[in-house]
Design a protein around this motif. Structure first.
Motif, PDB file in Angstrom:
ATOM      1  N   MET A  20       0.827  -1.206   0.000  1.00 35.64           N
ATOM      2  CA  MET A  20       0.000   0.000   0.000  1.00 35.64           C
ATOM      3  C   MET A  20       0.859   1.252   0.000  1.00 35.64           C
ATOM      4  SD  MET A  20      -3.130  -1.254   2.393  1.00 35.64           S
ATOM      5  CE  MET A  20      -3.270   0.299   3.230  1.00 35.64           C
ATOM      6  N   ILE A  21       1.884   1.257   0.843  1.00 38.67           N
ATOM      7  CA  ILE A  21       2.770   2.422   0.880  1.00 38.67           C
ATOM      8  C   ILE A  21       3.435   2.611  -0.481  1.00 38.67           C
ATOM      9  CG2 ILE A  21       4.881   3.364   1.898  1.00 38.67           C
ATOM     10  CD1 ILE A  21       4.128   1.973   4.474  1.00 38.67           C
ATOM     11  N   TRP A  22       3.876   1.513  -1.063  1.00 35.00           N
ATOM     12  CA  TRP A  22       4.517   1.553  -2.382  1.00 35.00           C
ATOM     13  C   TRP A  22       3.560   2.159  -3.408  1.00 35.00           C
ATOM     14  CZ3 TRP A  22       5.966  -3.551  -5.424  1.00 35.00           C
ATOM     15  CH2 TRP A  22       6.489  -3.204  -6.677  1.00 35.00           C
ATOM     16  N   ALA A  23       2.341   1.585  -3.465  1.00 33.34           N
ATOM     17  CA  ALA A  23       1.371   2.065  -4.451  1.00 33.34           C
ATOM     18  C   ALA A  23       1.088   3.548  -4.230  1.00 33.34           C
ATOM     19  CB  ALA A  23       0.085   1.248  -4.356  1.00 33.34           C
ATOM     20  N   GLY A  24       0.908   3.942  -2.967  1.00 35.64           N
ATOM     21  CA  GLY A  24       0.606   5.337  -2.655  1.00 35.64           C
ATOM     22  C   GLY A  24       1.731   6.257  -3.074  1.00 35.64           C
TER      23      GLY A  24
ATOM     24  N   ALA B  51       4.153   5.625  -5.241  1.00 41.08           N
ATOM     25  CA  ALA B  51       4.385   5.572  -6.687  1.00 41.08           C
ATOM     26  C   ALA B  51       3.456   6.539  -7.417  1.00 41.08           C
ATOM     27  CB  ALA B  51       4.185   4.144  -7.192  1.00 41.08           C
ATOM     28  N   ALA B  52       2.231   6.624  -6.942  1.00 40.68           N
ATOM     29  CA  ALA B  52       1.253   7.478  -7.609  1.00 40.68           C
ATOM     30  C   ALA B  52       1.673   8.941  -7.565  1.00 40.68           C
ATOM     31  CB  ALA B  52      -0.113   7.296  -6.960  1.00 40.68           C
ATOM     32  N   LYS B  53       2.508   9.290  -6.585  1.00 43.64           N
ATOM     33  CA  LYS B  53       2.877  10.701  -6.415  1.00 43.64           C
ATOM     34  C   LYS B  53       4.171  11.054  -7.141  1.00 43.64           C
ATOM     35  CE  LYS B  53       0.357  11.993  -2.393  1.00 43.64           C
ATOM     36  NZ  LYS B  53      -0.177  10.694  -1.897  1.00 43.64           N
ATOM     37  N   ILE B  54       4.870  10.032  -7.675  1.00 42.15           N
ATOM     38  CA  ILE B  54       6.164  10.327  -8.301  1.00 42.15           C
ATOM     39  C   ILE B  54       6.007  10.335  -9.815  1.00 42.15           C
ATOM     40  CG2 ILE B  54       8.567   9.612  -8.513  1.00 42.15           C
ATOM     41  CD1 ILE B  54       8.295   8.192  -5.862  1.00 42.15           C
ATOM     42  N   GLU B  55       6.181  11.545 -10.405  1.00 42.41           N
ATOM     43  CA  GLU B  55       6.169  11.666 -11.859  1.00 42.41           C
ATOM     44  C   GLU B  55       7.610  11.688 -12.342  1.00 42.41           C
ATOM     45  OE1 GLU B  55       4.257  11.694 -14.477  1.00 42.41           O
ATOM     46  OE2 GLU B  55       2.483  11.206 -13.248  1.00 42.41           O
TER      47      GLU B  55
ATOM     48  N   GLN C  23       4.772   7.840 -14.938  1.00 40.01           N
ATOM     49  CA  GLN C  23       4.599   7.651 -13.513  1.00 40.01           C
ATOM     50  C   GLN C  23       5.443   6.485 -13.008  1.00 40.01           C
ATOM     51  OE1 GLN C  23       0.693   6.541 -12.124  1.00 40.01           O
ATOM     52  NE2 GLN C  23       0.667   8.432 -10.948  1.00 40.01           N
ATOM     53  N   PHE C  24       5.905   6.613 -11.725  1.00 36.48           N
ATOM     54  CA  PHE C  24       6.664   5.518 -11.139  1.00 36.48           C
ATOM     55  C   PHE C  24       5.758   4.302 -11.016  1.00 36.48           C
ATOM     56  CE2 PHE C  24       8.722   3.022  -7.899  1.00 36.48           C
ATOM     57  CZ  PHE C  24      10.059   3.152  -8.233  1.00 36.48           C
ATOM     58  N   PRO C  25       6.243   3.115 -11.405  1.00 38.81           N
ATOM     59  CA  PRO C  25       5.368   1.941 -11.420  1.00 38.81           C
ATOM     60  C   PRO C  25       4.948   1.499 -10.024  1.00 38.81           C
ATOM     61  CG  PRO C  25       7.626   1.298 -11.847  1.00 38.81           C
ATOM     62  CD  PRO C  25       7.614   2.781 -11.857  1.00 38.81           C
ATOM     63  N   GLY C  26       3.684   1.201  -9.888  1.00 43.50           N
ATOM     64  CA  GLY C  26       3.174   0.615  -8.652  1.00 43.50           C
ATOM     65  C   GLY C  26       3.204  -0.898  -8.759  1.00 43.50           C
ATOM     66  N   PRO C  27       2.731  -1.572  -7.723  1.00 44.25           N
ATOM     67  CA  PRO C  27       2.773  -3.045  -7.706  1.00 44.25           C
ATOM     68  C   PRO C  27       2.099  -3.680  -8.917  1.00 44.25           C
ATOM     69  CG  PRO C  27       2.141  -2.203  -5.576  1.00 44.25           C
ATOM     70  CD  PRO C  27       2.231  -1.022  -6.469  1.00 44.25           C
ATOM     71  N   THR C  28       0.975  -3.129  -9.379  1.00 50.35           N
ATOM     72  CA  THR C  28       0.256  -3.766 -10.490  1.00 50.35           C
ATOM     73  C   THR C  28       1.057  -3.734 -11.775  1.00 50.35           C
ATOM     74  OG1 THR C  28      -1.171  -1.897  -9.969  1.00 50.35           O
ATOM     75  CG2 THR C  28      -2.253  -4.006 -10.424  1.00 50.35           C
ATOM     76  N   GLN C  29       1.618  -2.527 -12.082  1.00 50.21           N
ATOM     77  CA  GLN C  29       2.415  -2.439 -13.309  1.00 50.21           C
ATOM     78  C   GLN C  29       3.590  -3.408 -13.257  1.00 50.21           C
ATOM     79  OE1 GLN C  29       1.183   0.383 -11.685  1.00 50.21           O
ATOM     80  NE2 GLN C  29       1.805   2.177 -12.891  1.00 50.21           N
ATOM     81  N   VAL C  30       4.223  -3.454 -12.083  1.00 49.07           N
ATOM     82  CA  VAL C  30       5.387  -4.322 -11.948  1.00 49.07           C
ATOM     83  C   VAL C  30       4.976  -5.770 -12.169  1.00 49.07           C
ATOM     84  CG1 VAL C  30       7.109  -5.181 -10.322  1.00 49.07           C
ATOM     85  CG2 VAL C  30       6.657  -2.738 -10.491  1.00 49.07           C
TER      86      VAL C  30
END
Ligand SMILES: Nc1ncnc2c1ncn2[C@@H]1O[C@H](COP(=O)(O)OP(=O)(O)OP(=O)(O)O)[C@@H](O)[C@H]1O
Ligand SMILES: [Mg+2]
Lengths: 334, 300
Positions: free
Chosen positions: A46-50, A52-56, A61-68
Motif C-alpha cells: 500500500m505504501i509503495w502504491a501510494g 508511486a502514484a505521487k512520483i512523476e 509515472q513511477f510503477p506501482g505493484p500492479t504495473q510491476v
C-alpha cells in the motif's frame, strides 16, 4: 498420542486447531507465523502504491505493484516466446543439415548458436553462475588462509592490517584494474571463458574473500583452551589437530563469514555487471535504464525484486548447508 | 640416593601480568613413587592446577623442574594423561570417538584396528560407559562425561594419571560412586595418580599421601600427610574408624586453622572473622612452612 510432535513446525498449529487442542493458543501461533508477515506485506504494497502514484518521472509515472506484476508476466511471456523461437531455429538447422548430408555425405555440419538476445531469465542464470563460481573460488582461498592465519598470532598480526585495508574497497574501484589485467593476461585463441565473465567473477572474488577469511581466523584463534590442552596432551600432529579440533570448533564462525561473503558477492556482482556491461542481471538493469521506454521503470523494479529474492534464497541455502555440516544440531540458526 | 619415579624439585612459577610478574608457586618439592595415589589439597586459587599443569607439561616452571623416570618433562605428552576439571570432551565426537582419538594417537604403531577397538571397549567398560558409546557428550549427564574423560585418560596407558578436581562438579551420590570405581581401577592397574581435590573426605579415602598446599601467592607445600589405611577401603566402615577420623581432622586443621583463608580486609576491621586464633595468619604460615620442610625431608 501427541501428533504435533511428528508434524512439521509450520503445519502443527493447523493440525492442532483441527483436532481442537488449545484453540486460542493455536490461533495465536498461526497468526504470528502467517498473519503478521502477510499484514506487513500488505502495508508495504500500500505504501509503495501510494508513493508511486505521487512520483512523476521523465518516463511517466513511477510503477506501482500492479504495473510491476504485469511487466513480470510480460518478461516471462517473452522468455517463453524466445525459447520457442530458439527451438524452432535449431530444428530448422538440423533439418537443413540432414538434407545436406543426404546429398553430400562428406559435408561436415556446423551448428550455429541462436543469435537472439538473452532474456531476463537467461540473465538470472548467468548471474547465478558467475556469483557462485566467484564465491566458491573466494571460499577455497579464504578458508585455508584464515585457518593458517588464525593458528598463529604472529601471522595474524602480519596479515590483519592488509586484510583490514583491502576489505572495505568498493568493487567499482577494483573493476577497471581487473578489466585491464584480464585483457592483458588472458590471451588465448580458444577462450574457455568469456572475458566479461572472468572480469565480474574476479571482482566478486576480490570483494567476498575478506569476511570469510577474517571470521575463519577469529574462529580458529578462539578455540577453547581446554580443547587445545587435550590436543597438546595427545601430541596431535598439525593436520589431525586442524581436522579434529580446530575445524569443527570454528564451523559456526566460518559459516558466519561465508554467509556475509555470499551476501557481499551477490551485491558486488550486480554492480560489476552494470559497470562492466557483462551479461547478467546488472546488465539487464543497465539496458533498461538506457532503453528508457515507458515500461523500463517497471522492468527495473522486477529486477530489483528478483535480485532481493535471489539474495534471500542464497542466504537460506547457506543456512541449510550449515545445518547439514554443523555438528551442533541443537544450535539455533537464523 | 635412589632415583624416584616422579620428582618435582624447586619448582617456581611466575606469570607475567600487566602489573609485573606474579609469583604463583614458590619452591615446590615433591617425590611420588610408582603406583602411589597422591592428592593435592588447598584453598581455591592457591595454585593446585598450576602444579598439575607443570607436571603435565602445559606450563613451564620458571625455576626448577619435573623429572619422570629419569627424564625431564618439557612438553605435554600422553604418558602424563590429564582428566580435566570440566571433562573437555570434544563435543562433535561420540563417546567412543573421543576415546578413539586418544587410542589411535598412542597405539597407532603397536595395535591393529581390531585390538584398538577392543581396547576402547575395554576402557569404556572400566567406567561402565559401554552402553552410551555412540552418544555425543551433550546427550549424556555430567557424571557420565567425567567417566568418559577418565576412560580417555586411562586408555592412554599413562605412567602418571593427572586429575584436576575430577568429581568437583558432581552430586554427592555420583561422586561417591565414581570414587569407588576409581579405587577399583587403580587397585587393578596400579597407576600413579595425582589428584587435585577440595574435598577432605575424598582426599583421605582415596590417597596414600595428601599434599596440603599453603595459600597463595607464592604457594608451596605446607604439610604432607601419609594415610596408612588398609586397602581396599570401604567408605561405610571407615566412617567410624578412629584412624580415618584422625586423618580427616589433620587435614581440616591444616585447612581451617593453619591456612585459614584470610580475606584482604584488615583483621581489625572484621574481628568476628578471627574466632580461631591461636595464631595470626603470618605466624601460621611460618609454622606450616617449617612443618612442610620437615615433611619434605621425611619424604625425600
Ligand atoms: N595463566 C595465568 N596467568 C596469570 N596468573 C595465573 C595464570 N594461571 C593461574 N594464575 C594465578 O595463579 C594462582 C593459582 O591458580 P590455580 O588455577 O593454580 O589455582 P587452583 O588452586 O587450581 O584454584 P581452584 O581450586 O580454584 O581451581 C591464582 O592466583 C591465579 O590467578
Ligand atoms: Mg584449579
Amino acid at each position: 498420542m501427541n501428533l504435533s510432535l511428528k508434524t512439521p513446525g509450520a503445519i502443527a498449529p493447523v493440525v492442532n486447531l483441527v483436532r481442537g487442542e488449545n484453540r486460542r493458543e493455536q490461533v495465536d501461533i498461526l497468526f504470528r507465523t502467517f498473519g503478521l508477515p502477510l499484514i506487513g506485506l500488505v502495508v508495504f504494497l500500500m505504501i509503495w502504491a501510494g508513493a508511486a502514484a505521487k512520483i512523476e518521472t521523465s518516463l511517466g509515472q513511477f510503477p506501482g505493484p500492479t504495473q510491476v506484476w504485469h511487466q513480470a508476466e510480460a518478461l516471462y511471456a517473452s522468455h517463453v516466446a524466445e525459447r520457442d523461437k530458439a527451438e524452432a531455429f535449431y530444428e530448422r538447422q538440423e533439418q537443413r543439415i540432414a538434407e545436406r548430408l543426404a546429398d553430400d555425405p562428406d559435408y561436415e555440419p556446423r551448428i550455429h548458436d541462436y543469435p537472439g538476445k538473452p532474456t531476463f531469465f537467461d540473465q538470472i542464470i548467468t548471474s547465478l553462475i558467475t556469483v557462485l563460481s566467484g564465491f566458491l573460488i573466494a571460499s577455497v582461498i579464504a578458508i585455508p588462509v584464515g585457518i593458517v592465519i588464525g593458528l598463529s598470532n604472529k601471522l595474524y598480526s602480519a596479515f590483519n592490517p592488509i586484510i583490514q585495508i583491502l576489505k572495505p574497497v568498493s568493487p567499482l574501484a577494483w573493476l577497471p584494474l581487473v578489466t585491464i589485467v584480464v585483457s592483458a593476461v588472458y590471451v588465448t585463441d580458444e577462450p574457455m571463458f568469456d572475458k566479461s565473465f572472468l572480469v565480474s567473477m574476479i571482482t566478486v572474488v576480490l570483494c567476498s574473500l575478506w569476511p570469510t577469511m577474517i571470521n575463519t581466523a577469529v574462529g580458529v584463534n578462539t578455540v577453547s583452551s581446554d580443547l587445545l590442552n587435550v590436543s597438546k596432551v595427545l601430541r596431535l600432529g598439525w593436520v589431525t589437530h586442524v581436522i579434529k579440533i580446530v575445524l569443527p570448533s570454528s564451523i559456526p564462525m566460518i559459516f558466519t563469514g561465508l554467509r556475509l561473503s555470499l551476501g557481499i558477492a551477490w551485491m558486488v556482482l550486480i554492480a560489476a555487471e552494470m559497470l562492466a556491461q557483462s551479461p547478467g542481471l546488472g546488465k539487464f538493469v543497465w539496458d533498461e535504464f538506457q532503453n528508457g521506454s515507458s515500461n523500463s521503470l517497471a522492468r527495473i523494479m522486477v529486477a530489483v525484486l528478483a535480485i532481493g529474492f535471489i539474495g534471500f534464497l542464497l542466504d537460506r541455502g547457506m543456512l541449510a548447508l550449515q545445518r547439514v555440516v554443523s555438528w551442533d544440531k541443537s544450535a539455533v540458526l537464523r | 640416593m635412589s632415583e624416584s619415579h616422579l620428582e618435582l624439585s624447586g619448582v617456581d612459577i611466575e606469570f607475567p601480568t600487566p602489573k609485573g610478574p606474579f609469583k604463583a608457586l614458590d619452591d615446590i618439592n615433591l617425590r611420588v613413587d610408582r603406583g602411589e595415589f597422591v592428592s593435592l589439597i588447598g584453598h581455591s586459587g592457591c595454585g593446585k592446577s598450576t602444579v598439575m599443569n607443570i607436571v603435565a607439561g602445559l606450563h613451564q616452571a620458571t625455576r626448577g623442574g619435573v623429572i619422570l623416570d629419569g627424564r625431564e618433562v618439557d612438553q605435554p605428552g600422553p604418558e602424563r594423561a590429564v582428566v580435566f576439571q570440566n571433562h573437555s570432551l570434544l563435543p562433535w565426537l561420540t563417546v567412543y570417538q573421543n576415546v578413539e582419538l586418544a587410542v589411535k594417537r598412542v597405539f597407532r604403531k603397536t595395535k591393529n584396528r581390531r585390538e584398538m577397538r577392543e581396547w576402547i571397549d575395554h576402557n569404556l567398560a572400566l567406567v561402565h560407559m559401554e552402553h552410551a558409546a555412540h552418544k555425543r557428550p551433550d546427550e549424556i549427564s555430567g557424571g557420565m562425561k567425567q567417566r568418559v574423560g577418565i576412560a580417555r585418560a586411562l586408555a592412554m596407558q599413562p605412567k602418571v594419571l593427572l586429575m584436576d578436581e575430577p568429581f568437583g562438579a558432581l552430586d554427592a551420590l555420583t561422586r561417591a560412586h565414581l570414587q569407588d570405581s576409581l579405587m577399583d581401577i587403580q587397585a587393578d592397574l596400579g597407576n600413579t595418580v595425582i589428584m587435585i581435590t577440595h574435598d577432605v573426605d575424598e582426599a583421605v579415602l582415596l590417597s596414600d599421601r595428601i599434599v596440603m598446599m599453603t595459600n597463595g601467592p607464592a604457594a608451596t607445600v605446607g604439610e604432607i600427610l601419609s594415610v596408612d589405611l588398609p586397602r581396599p577401603r570401604d567408605r561405610l566402615a571407615l566412617a567410624d574408624d578412629p584412624a580415618y577420623n584422625h586423618y580427616r581432622h589433620e587435614v581440616l586443621t591444616f585447612l581451617y586453622e593453619k591456612q585459614k583463608k584470610v580475606e584482604s580486609a584488615p583483621a581489625t576491621a572484621r574481628p568476628e572473622t578471627n574466632q580461631t586464633p591461636p595464631a595470626a595468619p603470618e605466624p601460621a604460615r611460618a609454622a606450616t612452612g617449617e612443618a612442610g620442610r620437615k615433611a619434605r625431608e621425611t619424604t625425600a
